[in-house]
Structures are given as C-alpha cells and as structure tokens.
Scaffold this motif. Structure first.
Motif, short mmCIF file in Angstrom:
data_model
loop_
_atom_site.label_atom_id
_atom_site.label_comp_id
_atom_site.label_asym_id
_atom_site.label_seq_id
_atom_site.Cartn_x
_atom_site.Cartn_y
_atom_site.Cartn_z
N LYS A 203 18.67 -33.85 -49.16
CA LYS A 203 18.57 -32.76 -49.15
C LYS A 203 18.73 -31.94 -47.91
O LYS A 203 17.35 -31.01 -47.56
N PRO A 204 19.57 -32.39 -46.83
CA PRO A 204 19.74 -32.14 -44.95
C PRO A 204 19.37 -30.17 -44.95
O PRO A 204 19.02 -29.72 -44.34
N ILE A 205 19.94 -29.87 -46.42
CA ILE A 205 20.45 -28.22 -45.79
C ILE A 205 19.01 -27.73 -45.79
O ILE A 205 18.67 -26.57 -45.16
N ILE A 206 18.93 -27.80 -47.30
CA ILE A 206 17.04 -26.99 -47.83
C ILE A 206 15.94 -28.12 -46.94
O ILE A 206 15.03 -26.88 -45.99
N TYR A 207 15.70 -28.58 -45.88
CA TYR A 207 14.98 -29.06 -44.47
C TYR A 207 15.69 -28.27 -43.32
O TYR A 207 14.29 -27.79 -42.82
#
Length: 484
Positions: A142-146
């Motif tokens: 979940k790199p976008i949320i991170y």
C-alpha cells in the motif's frame, strides 16, 4: 514482479523525497533565522531523542518483516503481538520519563527547557507507536497510502512552523478558538521551541492517520506469548544495532556541543545534514527493497539477485556521491546560510561513510534471513568502539578539530562493512564475485571528487561528464537491464 517492485519504490520515493526536500528547504530557513547556538540546541535535542527511539523500537520493524514471511505464523497474530509489545514498552517509557523529567533535563544540561523535553517525550511516544502500522502498509503493498500519510504530516509540520515564525504574534491577540492552542508557545525561551511544537503536532497527526489500522487489525485475544518471546529474541539484537547506529550518528554532535562550542556544533550539524543526502538515497532504496529481500530469501536464485541489486546500489550511490561532492560549493550556498560554511570539509567524508552504511544495510540481509541478528549486534559494537575511540581522542587532544569525529564515523562504518563482507563471503560463498570491479568504482569516484576541488567549474563539469560516460560504457548492460 520486478516492475511492480520498481513502481512501488518510485511511489515510496515520492512520499519520502518530497518531505525531505521540504526539510532541506527548512534547513536553509532555520540556518537563516536561528542563531548558531539555537541551531545547536535544535540538533542536540534530536540527537538525544534518536538514542531513545533506537532503544524503544526493539528492532520490531525488521522482526515484523521476518516473521510476516514465515509460513507457519498467522499475519494478524504477528501484527497484534508486535503492536501490543510496542505499546507496552512505549507506555512504560512515557510514564517513567515524565516522572523523571526534571532529573533528565538537569543531567543533559537543559534544566531551563523542561517543556522541550516534555514535547520530545510525546514525539518519541507517537512516532514509536506508528512504526509497525507504517510497516504494515509496506508489506501489504500500500505505497500510495504510505505516501499520502507522509505528505500530510510534513504539510502540517511545515504550515505550523511558517505560521509560528511569521504569523504567530499577529494571531495571538485574537480570541479565536482555533489559534488559542498556540498560546503554549509563549513560554518558549527561543525559536527552536516552535520547531519542536510543530513536530509534536505532526507526530500526533501521524498517529491519528494510522489509528484505523490499529483499531481494525489489533486484537488483544490474538496476542501470542510464545510468539512475543520469539519476536523479542529476534528483535533485541537488532535493537542493539540500532542503538549503536544512533551512537555513531549522534555522539559527535553531542560532544562537539559540550567540548568545543555551540557555534561549531551548529555549523557541523548543518553540514552533516547536507551529507545526509546519501542517507536519503539509502532510505528510498530501503523502503522498496527491504520487504522484497525477505520475500525472495527462499528462491534458488536469491543470492544472485541480492548481488545484482547491491552492485547497482553501489554504482548509483557513487554517481550520487560524485554529483553532490563534486559540486558541493554550489549546493551549500542554496542549502545553508553562509555563517555555517566553516565545516564544509566534513561533507565528502560523511557522505562516503553513509554509503558504507547503505551497503552494510544491504548485506545485513544475510544474517537476518538465517535468523542470526546477533551478528549485526557484534558488528555494531565494533563500530561503536571505533566511534568511541575517535571521540575519546577528540576529547583528550588539546585544541582538537571537528574533523576527528567525522573521520571516526567514516572509519566506524567502513570497518563494519569490511567485517560483514568477509562474514558474508565465508557463509555464502557464491556472493560478491565482483569485488575488484566495486573497488575500482570506489577509487574512480573518489579520484573525480578529489580533483574537482582543485579545478575551475567548467573543467570540473567536464570531468564529471567524462565520469558518467565512462561508468555507463563500463556498466551499460546493467543500466539497460535496469531501465528495462
């Protein structure tokens, strides 16, 4: 798989690079607005806090990655157990530290800044709790949320800092419920309090943003005592390594403040932050690649990929080193105020030391995947002993120079890397057969940086261009594969 890895690393990079670039903007901002002694106070407080965070982390981030990819453990049980351990440790720390806050502030020489210590205890508490939820985002792709969470936090912190430096006095007289919270800053004795206050609010917002993960994923009933003991046994050696890293990174600044002067420490710390450009590169690389390393360890060709990735990491790191250190006289004017330029000579040394540390971090995967993090503890202790030796020399020599601690950091990380390389070579014989090539690249890069300091800008740029062309020609196959 590798295209997905590259995309995720780019997204993580955005979430890390933009906040860090904003921080570098504030480096110029702080060195302009703060006196050297104020900037020294600012860096010293963070140096002390990093030592505490290294202890409180208990190595649980790496432990979580390791146990997450073991097939015989339930993912939710691992997460719940790890977070509950972290909550217990940090809660005990907060209660204990607040109770002894006067004693701690007196021992460290900050008896007039108890309020600063209170804010830092809260910052440490909030940030430590957020370690595993942020790790959960990484292992669950979940790199976008991170990235969004990182961006929101740095935005909040930036707005608060600019507001308090420029607008606070204008707003403080108004009877506004929104701005009444900032009346607390009236008690600050200098402007560094504004920075700490903004950091505290930002850390609190980070906790609120990861709170849904904590509430949804944590279940007290899933806490496993046997697993907790195994996780602590695995994590404690990593914790000692983290503490050792914090000592290597921060002991010099703590001692320079107390044995030389606040003015020199302020300049040293500002130039050290420029050298941390290399740490930024390492951090970006680590965010995307670390979970991947743990995921690949069972594959038959894992060592081949470890070697190729490490080789490219070194190659790109050296290019980065040449471009920054070869043009340092240009970069430093944009990043810090002129009065801090007296310690510019430490930048190439600390940058190379940080590259050593980055390579060490990559190679550390070998003792982590065979569940022997104690190897990292031993190596870190060697590094700490070297750091202590150089800093003792720094203290004992009359009229000593700030270059001694800088060379101590360089030697410490260099020796740690050499020892780990020989250990890896002994236990994984197929690893790193291209050491001659790597040594050549190191000497080539250092030579270019060395001659860059004695040439005019035009000639300097020519040598750097020649270096880039030569590297691409020598390693064209790897670069082509990387772009593919």
């Amino acid at each position: 798989m590798y295209k997905k890895l590259a995309i995720q690393t780019i997204i993580y990079s955005i979430g890390l690079l933009i906040p860090r670039f904003i921080n570098y903007f504030f480096l110029k901002f702080f060195t302009f607005h703060l006196r050297k002694e104020e900037f020294s106070l600012y860096t010293d407080m963070y140096a002390l806090s990093f030592l505490i965070i290294g202890f409180l982390s208990f190595g649980l981030e790496n432990t979580y990655f390791r146990f997450f990819y073991k097939k015989n453990y339930n993912k939710d049980i691992i997460f719940s157990t790890g977070v509950i351990i972290q909550l217990l440790i940090t809660s005990f720390f907060l209660i204990f530290s607040i109770k002894l806050i006067k004693n701690i502030s007196y021992i460290t020489g900050y008896q007039n800044h108890i309020d600063y210590f209170f804010m830092f205890f809260l910052i440490i508490f909030f940030d430590t709790i957020c370690i595993l939820p942020m790790a959960w985002l990484r292992v669950n792709d979940k790199p976008i949320i991170y990235t969004i969470i990182n961006m929101i936090n740095v935005l909040i912190q930036s707005i608060l800092i600019i507001y308090m430096f420029y607008c606070y006095k204008n707003f403080s007289e108004k009877k506004s419920l929104f701005f009444c919270v900032f009346k607390i800053v009236n008690s600050f004795t200098d402007k560094t309090g504004y920075i700490f206050f903004a950091n505290m609010i930002s850390s609190l917002s980070n906790l609120f943003l990861v709170l849904p993960i904590l509430l949804k994923r944590i279940n007290i009933k899933k806490f496993n005592k046997i697993l907790a003991i195994k996780m602590l046994n695995y994590g404690i050696p990593i914790m000692f390594g983290t503490i050792a890293f914090s000592i290597n990174e921060n002991l010099d600044k703590i001692l320079i403040k107390r044995w030389l002067s606040d003015e020199i420490n302020g300049a040293y710390s500002a130039c050290y932050k420029i050298a941390s450009f290399m740490s930024l590169y390492i951090r970006v690389f680590k965010l995307g690649i670390e979970p991947f390393f743990f995921k690949k360890y069972n594959d038959s060709n894992a060592i081949y990929f470890y070697e190729e990735i490490t080789y490219m990491f070194i190659l790109i790191g050296l290019i980065f080193y040449v471009l920054i250190c070869g043009n340092i006289s240009l970069f430093i004017k944009f990043l810090i105020d002129d009065k801090y330029h007296i310690t510019i000579s430490i930048i190439p040394i600390i940058m190379m030391a940080n590259l050593f540390l980055g390579i060490y971090t990559n190679l550390s995967i070998f003792y982590k995947i065979i569940d022997k993090p104690i190897i990292g503890t031993y190596l870190s202790l060697i590094g700490v002993l070297i750091t202590l030796l150089f800093n003792i020399i720094f203290i004992l020599i009359p009229n000593s120079n700030f270059m001694i601690p800088a060379w101590g950091t360089f030697t410490s990380y260099g020796c740690m890397l050499i020892f780990l390389y020989f250990w890896s070579k002994k236990n994984f014989k197929k690893f790193c057969n291209k050491i001659i090539n790597i040594i050549f690249h190191f000497f080539f890069a250092i030579f270019i940086v060395f001659i860059a300091n004695f040439k005019k800008i035009e000639i300097n740029l020519f040598f750097q261009f020649l270096y880039l062309i030569s590297i691409f020609f020598l390693e064209r196959k790897r670069f082509i594969n990387l772009f593919k």
